[in-house]
Scaffold this motif. Structure first.
Motif, short mmCIF file in Angstrom:
data_model
loop_
_atom_site.label_atom_id
_atom_site.label_comp_id
_atom_site.label_asym_id
_atom_site.label_seq_id
_atom_site.Cartn_x
_atom_site.Cartn_y
_atom_site.Cartn_z
N ILE A 7 36.00 63.81 -62.33
CA ILE A 7 34.46 65.01 -61.71
C ILE A 7 34.40 64.33 -60.51
O ILE A 7 34.40 64.67 -59.33
CB ILE A 7 34.24 64.76 -62.88
CG1 ILE A 7 34.45 64.77 -63.97
CG2 ILE A 7 32.55 64.96 -63.04
CD1 ILE A 7 34.41 65.05 -65.17
N ALA A 8 34.07 62.96 -60.56
CA ALA A 8 33.36 62.72 -58.82
C ALA A 8 33.82 63.33 -57.43
O ALA A 8 33.70 62.95 -56.84
CB ALA A 8 32.69 61.31 -59.17
N LYS A 9 35.43 62.86 -57.87
CA LYS A 9 36.46 63.05 -56.81
C LYS A 9 36.75 64.48 -56.84
O LYS A 9 36.69 64.49 -55.55
CB LYS A 9 37.88 61.84 -57.12
CG LYS A 9 37.69 60.72 -57.03
CD LYS A 9 38.96 59.66 -57.62
CE LYS A 9 40.40 60.44 -56.67
NZ LYS A 9 42.03 59.84 -57.41
N ASN A 10 36.33 65.57 -57.44
CA ASN A 10 36.94 66.84 -57.37
C ASN A 10 35.54 67.19 -56.51
O ASN A 10 35.39 68.06 -56.44
CB ASN A 10 36.47 67.16 -58.68
CG ASN A 10 38.00 67.94 -59.06
OD1 ASN A 10 39.27 67.37 -58.25
ND2 ASN A 10 38.48 67.29 -60.84
N LYS A 11 34.57 66.74 -56.74
CA LYS A 11 33.14 67.34 -56.31
C LYS A 11 33.14 66.49 -54.72
O LYS A 11 32.11 67.02 -53.95
CB LYS A 11 31.53 66.85 -57.01
CG LYS A 11 31.98 67.38 -58.01
CD LYS A 11 30.30 65.86 -58.87
CE LYS A 11 29.78 67.42 -60.00
NZ LYS A 11 29.40 66.85 -60.82
N GLY A 12 33.99 65.81 -53.69
CA GLY A 12 34.01 65.10 -52.75
C GLY A 12 33.63 63.71 -52.69
O GLY A 12 33.23 63.23 -53.46
N LYS A 13 33.45 63.40 -51.76
CA LYS A 13 33.52 62.25 -51.26
C LYS A 13 31.93 61.38 -51.58
O LYS A 13 30.87 61.82 -51.43
CB LYS A 13 33.99 61.98 -49.44
CG LYS A 13 35.33 61.83 -49.34
CD LYS A 13 35.39 61.82 -47.99
CE LYS A 13 37.33 61.34 -47.47
NZ LYS A 13 36.96 61.15 -46.56
N GLY A 14 31.68 60.46 -51.68
CA GLY A 14 30.49 59.56 -51.89
C GLY A 14 29.55 60.15 -53.13
O GLY A 14 28.63 60.06 -53.21
#
Length: 321
Positions: free
Chosen positions: A14-21
């Motif tokens: 889920i974090a990766k789908n929201k973009g970097k950082g």
């Protein structure tokens, strides 16, 4: 330990789908959401071959008199158990998995075939245009131009009747390559539209370099037009003026009232689409609309957002999220 690692993996996904950082702390509902997405992805792999994907057609009209000038083809997924799934749900999945290329190829061919059929069947529709959205993955695919040429030859649709619609974000990637691709498409004879203009981060100098024929004014700018707020039409006015100075047609999206239609005409915008004129139609309803008169029909608009013939209510008007 296995469960802990699984949960951490879900949070990472889920974090990766929201973009970097970004980071995410696992919550129990996340696992269900990921499973649902995986189910949708599995179903989407078979949606095309099972005939579950359909096109609806949103009328584009001349604001001055409501005369129909063309349709924008909008992709819909009629899932056998989930019902109509909004493009904003399944298009990102198709983009991430690479399915957007074969799906986009089907959309292009079906829209061109249908437009050609209407132009042949209805005498008044001989100048009808069809607008097809092109995603970023499709645009940067090596064989896009060949696919367009092959589709036009197969369906018999004149190149000038096809409008390919792109977003600012797509055009701003790999500018040199983008310019070359656009020029190749223009050589084929199709027209190019820039969607949601003003919502991204485009450089105005690129607009002079890119062979764009149509600017589509995002509905967020149209919403304030015709209201008491003087700021409501400022951005739309600027875009229309820019289009006029560059000899580029402008199309206002999301027109929902007579006041907006009149105000847009006063600003110099020639074309519009939105629920005020009609909702997206399935192919049968669009064909019935074209058969209604001996010439191209006129959609005068309705403030109660109803138009004849009976219209299909869509979950979302645009292809891209």
């Amino acid at each position: 330990a296995d469960e802990l690692l699984r949960n951490a993996d879900v949070a990472m996904y889920i974090a990766k789908n929201k973009g970097k950082g970004c980071y995410e702390v696992f919550e129990p509902h996340m696992h269900a959401a990921v499973l649902e997405r995986l189910d949708l992805e599995a179903d989407l792999h078979h949606a095309l071959e099972r005939g579950e994907l359909v096109l609806h057609y949103h009328p584009i009209v001349v604001l001055r008199d409501g005369r129909l000038t063309g349709f924008e083809a909008l992709l819909r997924w009629q899932h056998p158990t989930r019902g109509l799934i909004a493009p904003g749900v399944f298009i990102p999945i198709a983009e991430e998995t690479g399915l957007m290329v074969p799906i986009g190829r089907w959309v292009l061919e079906e829209a061109c075939r249908q437009a050609r059929e209407w132009r042949q069947t209805h005498a008044g529709a001989r100048s009808l245009t069809i607008t097809v959205n092109v995603s970023g993955r499709e645009f940067h695919h090596a064989d896009l131009a060949d696919t367009v040429v092959e589709t036009l030859e197969t369906t018999g649709l004149p190149a000038g009747a096809l409008i390919l619609e792109l977003t600012e974000t797509v055009l701003m990637q790999q500018a040199k390559t983008t310019l070359a691709r656009l020029q190749t498409l223009k050589e084929i004879g199709v027209r190019l539209a820039l969607d949601d203009f003003g919502t991204g981060y485009s450089n105005l100098s690129y607009l002079q370099r890119f062979p764009i024929d149509i600017l589509k004014i995002d509905r967020s700018f149209v919403d304030g037009i015709g209201s008491e707020s003087a700021d409501g039409s400022a951005l739309a006015r600027a875009i229309i003026a820019l289009g006029d100075s560059l000899r580029i047609d402008t199309v206002a999206e999301g027109v929902r009232s007579r006041e907006q239609s009149v105000a847009l005409q006063a600003l110099g915008c020639e074309f519009g689409q939105g629920f005020f004129f009609a909702r997206p139609l399935d192919a049968a309803a669009a064909g019935a609309l074209l058969a209604r008169d001996g010439e191209m029909p006129r959609l005068r608009g309705s403030d109660d957002r109803v138009a004849a013939p009976p219209l299909i209510v869509s979950a979302r008007e645009t292809l891209a999220p």
